[in-house]
Motif scaffolding. Structure first.
Motif, PDB file in Angstrom:
ATOM      1  N   THR A   1       0.857  -1.181   0.000  1.00 55.14           N
ATOM      2  CA  THR A   1       0.000   0.000   0.000  1.00 55.14           C
ATOM      3  C   THR A   1       0.894   1.232   0.000  1.00 55.14           C
TER       4      THR A   1
ATOM      5  N   GLU B   1      -0.407   7.927   2.817  1.00 56.27           N
ATOM      6  CA  GLU B   1      -1.107   9.126   2.354  1.00 56.27           C
ATOM      7  C   GLU B   1      -0.155  10.254   1.995  1.00 56.27           C
TER       8      GLU B   1
ATOM      9  N   THR C   1       1.795  -1.745  -7.496  1.00 52.95           N
ATOM     10  CA  THR C   1       0.518  -1.506  -8.157  1.00 52.95           C
ATOM     11  C   THR C   1      -0.596  -1.578  -7.120  1.00 52.95           C
ATOM     12  N   VAL C   2      -1.418  -0.530  -7.076  1.00 50.43           N
ATOM     13  CA  VAL C   2      -2.538  -0.474  -6.145  1.00 50.43           C
ATOM     14  C   VAL C   2      -3.819  -0.487  -6.968  1.00 50.43           C
ATOM     15  N   LEU C   3      -4.644  -1.497  -6.723  1.00 54.96           N
ATOM     16  CA  LEU C   3      -5.919  -1.603  -7.432  1.00 54.96           C
ATOM     17  C   LEU C   3      -6.924  -0.632  -6.830  1.00 54.96           C
ATOM     18  N   LYS C   4      -7.779  -0.097  -7.700  1.00 53.97           N
ATOM     19  CA  LYS C   4      -8.788   0.863  -7.217  1.00 53.97           C
ATOM     20  C   LYS C   4     -10.082   0.169  -6.891  1.00 53.97           C
TER      21      LYS C   4
ATOM     22  N   ASP D   1      -1.661   5.997 -14.008  1.00 56.55           N
ATOM     23  CA  ASP D   1      -2.943   5.982 -13.310  1.00 56.55           C
ATOM     24  C   ASP D   1      -4.042   5.676 -14.317  1.00 56.55           C
ATOM     25  N   THR D   2      -4.781   4.592 -14.073  1.00 52.11           N
ATOM     26  CA  THR D   2      -5.906   4.223 -14.938  1.00 52.11           C
ATOM     27  C   THR D   2      -7.155   4.124 -14.073  1.00 52.11           C
ATOM     28  N   ALA D   3      -8.247   3.750 -14.690  1.00 54.59           N
ATOM     29  CA  ALA D   3      -9.507   3.618 -13.963  1.00 54.59           C
ATOM     30  C   ALA D   3      -9.478   2.445 -12.986  1.00 54.59           C
ATOM     31  N   THR D   4      -8.615   1.470 -13.228  1.00 53.99           N
ATOM     32  CA  THR D   4      -8.602   0.264 -12.384  1.00 53.99           C
ATOM     33  C   THR D   4      -7.403   0.157 -11.446  1.00 53.99           C
ATOM     34  N   GLU D   5      -6.308   0.886 -11.736  1.00 57.22           N
ATOM     35  CA  GLU D   5      -5.118   0.763 -10.897  1.00 57.22           C
ATOM     36  C   GLU D   5      -4.226   1.991 -10.996  1.00 57.22           C
ATOM     37  N   THR D   6      -3.402   2.144  -9.974  1.00 55.48           N
ATOM     38  CA  THR D   6      -2.366   3.175  -9.968  1.00 55.48           C
ATOM     39  C   THR D   6      -1.030   2.480  -9.735  1.00 55.48           C
TER      40      THR D   6
END
Length: 176
Positions: free
Chosen positions: A71, A74, A173-176, A135-140
């Motif tokens: 993760t 912040e 990679t962090v999934l949204k 950065d995409t709609a599904t992951e950063t």
């Protein structure tokens, strides 16, 4: 005659000056990729690099209740104050090649490996910084960079001081 005397003194002073022993430990020249694992429990983490050609490693081990491997904080930065017990940077040379995952990520390291030289941090800081790579709609995807500042490594009559050392970087990679 006076000039000859001054030349002799100058040469004697020049020959007698010594910078001391040359230390051949180059901790800044690791080209291996940065690897990591959570070791022993969820609050202990290890980042390491291994140079298999000359059987040496550089590892950062620390304990934190606020850090997680997969993760992103912040503030996008996590700082660890180094010491010589719980949050430690270690340079090691080995008598043989090692498997980093087996050596650093298990509670009992493999047998038959002898550490021929070890230097441990006595002070300094490790800054773990995250920068958005994509950065995409599904992951950063983040690039995680570990930079060491004002470190001193000590052991067996050797002390190495580095003001700035880039331990390495990896991606998370962090999934949204």
């Amino acid at each position: 005659m006076n000039n000859f005397f001054y030349y002799i003194i100058f040469i004697a002073v020049l020959v007698s000056c010594s910078e001391g022993d040359i230390i051949e430990n180059d901790i800044s020249n690791f080209t291996a990729p940065l690897e990591n694992c959570s070791n022993q429990n969820e609050d202990t983490f290890v980042f390491f690099k291994i140079d298999p050609q000359i059987n040496q490693s550089l590892s950062l081990s620390f304990t934190s209740t606020t850090f997680e491997l997969n993760t992103v904080p912040e503030s996008l930065t996590h700082t660890v104050a180094l010491n010589n017990t719980t949050n430690i940077l270690i340079y090691r040379q080995f008598n043989t090649q090692i498997d980093g995952t087996a050596y650093f990520c298990s509670s009992v390291p493999p047998s038959g490996i002898t550490v021929t030289q070890e230097l441990k941090s006595s002070n300094g800081n490790a800054e773990i910084k995250y920068v958005v790579k994509s950065d995409t709609a599904t992951e950063t995807v983040y690039t995680r960079t570990i930079t060491l500042t004002d470190i001193t490594l000590e052991g067996a009559g050797i002390a190495i001081r580095q003001e700035l050392l880039q331990l390495g970087e990896d991606e998370i990679t962090v999934l949204k």
